[in-house]
Design a protein around this motif. Sequence first.
Motif, PDB file in Angstrom:
ATOM      1  N   GLU A   1      19.451  48.510  13.233  1.00  0.00           N
ATOM      2  CA  GLU A   1      18.000  48.180  13.694  1.00  0.00           C
ATOM      3  C   GLU A   1      16.137  48.066  12.941  1.00  0.00           C
ATOM      4  N   GLU A   2      16.277  49.811  12.855  1.00  0.00           N
ATOM      5  CA  GLU A   2      15.113  50.602  12.711  1.00  0.00           C
ATOM      6  C   GLU A   2      14.896  49.866  11.475  1.00  0.00           C
TER       7      GLU A   2
ATOM      8  N   ARG B   1      16.309  47.983   9.384  1.00  0.00           N
ATOM      9  CA  ARG B   1      16.116  46.623   9.149  1.00  0.00           C
ATOM     10  C   ARG B   1      13.953  45.933   9.204  1.00  0.00           C
ATOM     11  N   GLU B   2      14.007  46.749  10.120  1.00  0.00           N
ATOM     12  CA  GLU B   2      12.725  46.566  10.285  1.00  0.00           C
ATOM     13  C   GLU B   2      11.526  47.244   9.523  1.00  0.00           C
TER      14      GLU B   2
ATOM     15  N   GLU C   1      26.547  52.672  14.764  1.00  0.00           N
ATOM     16  CA  GLU C   1      25.661  51.862  14.573  1.00  0.00           C
ATOM     17  C   GLU C   1      24.311  52.900  13.813  1.00  0.00           C
TER      18      GLU C   1
END
Length: 69
Positions: A63-64, A66-67, A53
């Motif tokens: 996630e980072e 995507r942000e 991940e």
Amino acid sequence: MKSCQIWGGLSADRTDEQYPTVTVCDECAEANQGHEDSAITHILGGYDAAYGEECHFCDKTEEEEREEA
């Protein structure tokens, strides 16, 4: 994020240890291809959580990334 094969332990008996598949963020993938000393041998495709991940090189999470987009 991308799934990439990188240089591994070339003295290993198994191909998956010689060229392991890891997760690499887009920024590191761009920085690590197209030159002689590149750590990446092949970009296999999009993100696959099975390979981790976090980016193998900078530890950025999916996630980072995507942000940031």
